[in-house]
Write a protein that holds these residues in place. Sequence first.
Motif: not given
Length: 131
Positions: A77-84, A102-108
Amino acid sequence: MLHKFVIFETETGRITGTVTGSRRSVAHALPPGRAFMAGTADPAQHRVEHGRIVPIGLASKKSKERGLATRDARARRDRLLADSDWSQLPDAPVDRSAWQTYRAALRDVTEQPGFPQQINWPTKPGREESK
C-alpha cells in the motif's frame, strides 16, 4: 458482584492492566481500542490471543503469519501511494479527483473486513492528457 478482569488492546492483544469491578463498571470505563475479559495475568508475561490469555512467547503460528501478511500488505500500500504522489502535483495531466479517490481507497485497505488475507486492491486510474 466484583470480578477480576484483564484489559487489553483489541488490535494487538497486549495486556495493558488488570482491574477488579463489575462487568458494567469496567465496560463503561474502557478507552477506545481496548477490551476486557475475566481473569488475571501478568502484562509482562501474557497477552490475549483468540479470546484466551496465553504466555507471550507462545504466540500462535497463525498470529505470526497474520503479522507478516499485515506488514507485507502495508508495504505494498505504501509503495502504491508513493508511486502515485506525482498525481497530486498541481500540473499533473490527470483527473485529479479520480487519483484522490484511488489514494483514499489505498489508505483504507487496512479497514477492509478480510485484511490482511483478503484485500480488494483499488484500480489505478488511467492517465489522461490535459487539453
